[in-house]
Scaffold this active site. Structure first.
Site, PDB file in Angstrom:
ATOM      1  N   HIS A  69       0.826  -1.218   0.000  1.00 22.48           N
ATOM      2  CA  HIS A  69       0.000   0.000   0.000  1.00 22.48           C
ATOM      3  C   HIS A  69       0.858   1.264   0.000  1.00 22.48           C
ATOM      4  CE1 HIS A  69       0.166   0.327   4.531  1.00 22.48           C
ATOM      5  NE2 HIS A  69       0.006   1.603   4.256  1.00 22.48           N
ATOM      6  N   ASP A  96      -0.251  -7.350   1.545  1.00 24.65           N
ATOM      7  CA  ASP A  96       0.294  -5.993   1.639  1.00 24.65           C
ATOM      8  C   ASP A  96       1.814  -6.048   1.787  1.00 24.65           C
ATOM      9  OD1 ASP A  96       0.433  -3.280   1.766  1.00 24.65           O
ATOM     10  OD2 ASP A  96      -0.391  -3.087   3.791  1.00 24.65           O
ATOM     11  N   SER A 137       3.996   2.881   7.986  1.00 28.65           N
ATOM     12  CA  SER A 137       3.668   1.800   7.056  1.00 28.65           C
ATOM     13  C   SER A 137       4.883   1.308   6.300  1.00 28.65           C
ATOM     14  CB  SER A 137       2.641   2.277   6.032  1.00 28.65           C
ATOM     15  OG  SER A 137       1.372   2.198   6.592  1.00 28.65           O
ATOM     16  N   GLY A 138       4.890   0.000   6.067  1.00 28.05           N
ATOM     17  CA  GLY A 138       5.996  -0.603   5.328  1.00 28.05           C
ATOM     18  C   GLY A 138       7.168  -0.941   6.226  1.00 28.05           C
TER      19      GLY A 138
HETATM   20  N1  ARG Z   1      -1.599   2.484   6.862  1.00 30.59           N
HETATM   21  C1  ARG Z   1      -0.760   3.292   7.673  1.00 30.59           C
HETATM   22  C2  ARG Z   1       0.290   3.979   6.830  1.00 30.59           C
HETATM   23  O1  ARG Z   1       0.085   4.103   5.648  1.00 30.59           O
HETATM   24  C3  ARG Z   1      -0.204   2.549   8.829  1.00 30.59           C
HETATM   25  C4  ARG Z   1      -1.230   2.226   9.780  1.00 30.59           C
HETATM   26  C5  ARG Z   1      -0.744   1.489  10.952  1.00 30.59           C
HETATM   27  N2  ARG Z   1      -1.694   1.759  11.943  1.00 30.59           N
HETATM   28  C6  ARG Z   1      -1.688   1.235  13.142  1.00 30.59           C
HETATM   29  N3  ARG Z   1      -2.593   1.637  13.974  1.00 30.59           N
HETATM   30  N4  ARG Z   1      -0.817   0.334  13.491  1.00 30.59           N
HETATM   31  O2  ARG Z   1       1.241   4.537   7.302  1.00 30.59           O
END
Ligand code: ARG
Length: 263
Positions: free
Chosen positions: A72, A117, A211-212
């Site tokens: 993502h 993902d 993320s990642g």
């Molecule tokens: N999807 C989010 C990003 O693009 C990360 C989300 C992680 N969230 C969490 N509550 N652990 O950075």
């Protein structure tokens, strides 16, 4: 008041506490998602994924030419405008900002709630390993962790659900949560492609722009920061890509190259 200084610390980066008497510094340590500041030498596999000059995702070094991140993090970005920053504790400086050759998201990735993902990024040239640049181990296929095992997630992401990001690299330790418990919490979505970590009481979690990034146990990358409900929200958990479930996929992608996979 302390929150205000916490925000200042973020704005001015790690240089700010240097103005302060040593005894005061811990007070300014931002702990809003329950993390603490760490140095890249503690997690030398941690990299920043940078697009048009700005860090927006994390990643981890899995070989001298491959960085692993979340799928993502990749839609809409081009190889030409994407760079990987390695070897630094800071979100926007230090280390080396390196060009990449190829971004490969999982073929069956559609939306992160549906899993898969995971993405691999090939560096333009092999990384030179130092005490701030090192690969992390990959778990064996379908190796699974018991609930309660403590994992460490790192990143430059938001210090609260609404931001801002952290200039200094942060780490937070969170226990692995039973998949069924996690499924119940979200009432859906959580499957074998995912692992969950966090506290029922909330308070410690990854957040946007983490993320990642890697969720690590014993120098092995067990998870990739994927999604959640807000950040550190009570009765929810952080959801991570279950790297062990994708070991075959990773291996397959690396196989056709002469590049070494470090496990
Ligand atoms: N999807 C989010 C990003 O693009 C990360 C989300 C992680 N969230 C969490 N509550 N652990 O950075």
């Amino acid at each position: 008041m302390w929150t205000f200084f916490g925000v200042l610390l973020v704005v001015f980066g790690a240089g700010f506490p240097a103005f302060l008497p040593t005894g005061l510094r811990p007070i300014f340590d931002p702990r809003i998602v329950g993390g603490k500041q760490i140095n890249i030498t503690e997690v030398p596999y941690m990299v920043a994924v940078v697009y048009y000059g700005a860090q927006y995702c994390g990643g981890s070094i899995i070989s001298d030419v491959v960085v692993m991140t979340a799928a993502h993090c990749t839609p809409g970005i081009t190889e030409r405008r994407t760079k990987i920053r390695v070897g630094t504790s800071y979100r926007s400086g230090g280390g080396e900002l390196l060009p990449i050759k190829k971004i490969l998201p999982h073929e069956n990735y559609e939306h992160y709630l549906e899993g898969n993902d995971i993405a691999l990024i090939w560096m333009e040239s092999p990384l030179v390993f130092t005490d701030t640049v090192q690969p992390v181990n990959l778990p064996a296929l379908d190796f699974s962790l018991d609930a309660g095992v403590v994992a460490r997630v790192t990143g430059w992401g938001y210090l609260t659900t609404n931001g801002p990001s952290s200039e200094q690299l942060m780490a937070v330790d969170v226990p692995i949560v039973d998949r069924d418990v996690c499924y119940e919490a979200f009432r859906a979505w959580v499957n074998m492609d995912m692992i969950c970590a966090g506290f029922t009481a909330g308070g410690k979690d990854a957040c946007q722009m983490d993320s990642g990034g890697p969720l690590v146990v014993n120098d092995t990358v067990m998870g990739i920061v994927s999604w959640g409900n807000g950040c550190a929200t009570p009765n929810y958990y952080g959801v991570y890509t279950n790297v062990a479930h994708f070991r075959d996929w990773i291996e397959d992608k690396l196989e056709n190259s002469t590049w070494i996979i470090h496990n």
